[in-house]
Every structure is written in structure tokens, then in C-alpha cells.
Design an enzyme around this catalytic site. Structure first.
Site, short mmCIF file in Angstrom:
data_model
loop_
_atom_site.label_atom_id
_atom_site.label_comp_id
_atom_site.label_asym_id
_atom_site.label_seq_id
_atom_site.Cartn_x
_atom_site.Cartn_y
_atom_site.Cartn_z
N GLU A 112 20.51 47.06 37.55
CA GLU A 112 21.68 47.54 37.75
C GLU A 112 22.30 47.50 38.99
O GLU A 112 23.17 46.89 39.49
CB GLU A 112 22.08 48.58 36.78
N ASP A 126 33.79 34.86 47.41
CA ASP A 126 34.98 34.23 46.61
C ASP A 126 36.32 34.33 47.57
O ASP A 126 37.13 33.39 47.67
CB ASP A 126 35.08 34.53 45.07
#
Length: 332
Positions: A112, A126
Site C-alpha cells: 500500500e 501527468d
């Protein structure tokens, strides 16, 4: 030899049965780094990217990624996460990502934490790709984990990369140093550092930075800023009376000569607008050898304090640097 737990005796993938394990508090910390250009780092820190708030968006994406780890990685267990924290830091050409994941259960939370770092880093990519399509997300790795039968595990210290010392191409050189614990952690935007850097560039300085260091690490920041022997270092922040403000002490430790008149003029200029300016403990002076000195000036951490400090430096900085270099008229 230790066997792979996700493969059965016939070599087929399986989800490990953890039902017999004891429930313990499990914590994992992972890290990574988006390597990009100094311009992207500057824009992200100043919240000047054309998309939304880059760090906030990446932080939310990292947390969401951690929560969806079992959907993304087939053999991971579904965990009830009690906490996920994603933090950012900066170097001259990178944005560092660190994620901490916590749960109480029968299996670890390493994946995680790693997923949070990876997804936060991909989100950073991005959002900066329009300016730097060549950015790379590097070194996603587990740093520490706690809980379970192994109790505590820490990655062995990695040798720090040997970086070439920073060199300026111009004698009219300057470094901007920011003392901000929140800025270093990526939780507070740096508004003063970019303003100082732009002020210097407008006056034809070759500028390094802003270099952002936590208040407790400002002495290391000064050492970093001195590398390459710039003509001028302007710091901002850490000059007040709070317990964490340590910029004056760190600066005094490296000064060979003080310039008290500059510090007093900056305080006096600020007091014209607010009595709070009298609380600034900023100092100014020279560091280095008599024939190769760097001027250091501490400015307050507020935009108004920086503006006042730069207005004091405006009419004297060229004459000061000329004197330090051994030229210029020595006015009384």
C-alpha cells in the site's frame, strides 16, 4: 533458501492464507523521486503549473492508490487502512515522494505504501509532462516497515550519490535559500523564494534555487548554498522568535565579518509598515576568505518582509559586491 510465499508447491500463484497470523499494528514507509527540470520544480513549488494544484492532486491520488492496492495487484489482501500519508520534498531537479501507510491486521502494509508512492509519482508526471515530457519516476522502494513477526525492518543506508559541486558560469552569481519546514515537506507553497529569484534575475544575476530546507536543517542549507562560492546568498524565513527559527544562528556560525547596518536597515524599513518587523533577528555579513567572500543577507519569511528587504538592497547591492570583490569606492 527462503521460499516464495505467493507460489504453491506446483508453481501456481496463490493468495497467502494469513488467518493464523496474529493481528498487530503494521506501518510501512516507502519513497521515490520524480526527476525533472529545475523549471518544473520551481513552477510546482510556486503553484504555477497550468493544471490544478499539482501537489494536492498527487497527494490525493497517492492516498486513493493505496486504498485500491488489492484491486491493482492481484495477490494482495484487502486491508482496512487506518492512515495513509503522502509527503513531498524538493531538490534542484526533482520532487521526492514519501508515503506512510498504517493498519492493524494479519499482514503487512508495504504494498500500500509503495503503491501510494508510485501513483503519486505518476500523477506528478501527468501534471508536468506538458513542460517536461522526459521526466522520470525513479527509485520506488520500501524504506521501513514495522509489525508482524519481524517487528522492525529498515533498508540499509544507501550511499549518497556523489554529485559534482555546483559551478556558476558568471561571477554575478546568487543563491536563494528558503527556511520553511512546511515548504520542505510540500505542505506549504513557497511564495518568497521565487520572488527573490525573479528579483535577482531581473538584475542579471545567475541564480541557483530557491533551495528549500526545513528550519531544523537550515545550517545544512547554508552549507549547500555556499557550494560553488556565489557572490551573494539571500535567505528568507526562520528569522523570528519562535523556538524553531534558527536562520540567524546558522548564519552567524559561518560569518567572518558582519554587516550590521544592512540588517538594521531592513528592520527599520519593515517597522515603517508594521511594528512586528522589529521581531526579526535577521543578520547580514560575509563568509569565506578575504579574497573570496560571499555576502549573506537574511530576509524575513513574509512577502512584505521580503519586499522591504529587497528595497533596501536595491540601491546598495552592486556597490557592496564591488567592494567585496576588491573594487568600487569606499564611501563612509
Amino acid at each position: 533458501m527462503t521460499e516464495l510465499t505467493h507460489v504453491d508447491g506446483e508453481g501456481r500463484a496463490r493468495m497467502v492464507d494469513v488467518s493464523a497470523k496474529a493481528e498487530t499494528t503494521r506501518i510501512a514507509v516507502a519513497g521515490g523521486e520524480l526527476v525533472t527540470t529545475p523549471e518544473v520544480v520551481r513552477l510546482v513549488r510556486a503553484d504555477g503549473m497550468p493544471k490544478a494544484d499539482v501537489l494536492s492532486t498527487a497527494r490525493i491520488a497517492g492516498i486513493s492508490g493505496a486504498k485500491k492496492t488489492s484491486e491493482l495487484i492481484p495477490l494482495c489482501h484487502q486491508l482496512a487502512l487506518s492512515s495513509v500519508k503522502v509527503e513531498f520534498g524538493f531538490t534542484d531537479n526533482s520532487i521526492t515522494v514519501e508515503a506512510t501507510a498504517k493498519t492493524r491486521g494479519q499482514t503487512g502494509v508495504e504494498m500500500e505504501a509503495l503503491t501510494a508512492v508510485a501513483i503519486a509519482g505518476l500523477t506528478l508526471h501527468d501534471m508536468v509532462k506538458a513542460i517536461d515530457p522526459g521526466a522520470t519516476m525513479n527509485g520506488v522502494r520500501l524504506l521501513t516497515k514495522d509489525g508482524g513477526k519481524h517487528r522492525h525492518w529498515t533498508r540499509e543506508s544507501e550511499p549518497a550519490p556523489t554529485a559534482a559541486p555546483f559551478t556558476f558560469t558568471s561571477t554575478r552569481s546568487a543563491v536563494v535559500l528558503v527556511a520553511s519546514t512546511g515548504g520542505a515537506a510540500g505542505t506549504r507553497p513557497d511564495t518568497t523564494g521565487p520572488a527573490i529569484a525573479q528579483w535577482l534575475r531581473d538584475r542579471d544575476f545567475e541564480v541557483r534555487g530557491p533551495l528549500v530546507y526545513a528550519d531544523a536543517e537550515i545550517a545544512a542549507g547554508i552549507t549547500d548554498a555556499k557550494s560553488g562560492a556565489p557572490a551573494l546568498i539571500i535567505s528568507t524565513g526562520g528569522t523570528g522568535a519562535s523556538p524553531t527559527d534558527a536562520t540567524p544562528e546558522a548564519t552567524l556560525a559561518v560569518l567572518t565579518r558582519q554587516l550590521p547596518g544592512i540588517a538594521e536597515a531592513i528592520r527599520n524599513k519593515g517597522v515603517e509598515k508594521t511594528p512586528h518587523a522589529s521581531l526579526s533577528r535577521g543578520v547580514a555579513g560575509l563568509t569565506g576568505s578575504p579574497t573570496d567572500s560571499t555576502v549573506i543577507v537574511n530576509l524575513p519569511g513574509s512577502p512584505g518582509g521580503v519586499k522591504d528587504g529587497l528595497s533596501v538592497l536595491e540601491p546598495i547591492i552592486d556597490h557592496l559586491l564591488a567592494q567585496v570583490a576588491g573594487g568600487g569606492m569606499h564611501d563612509e
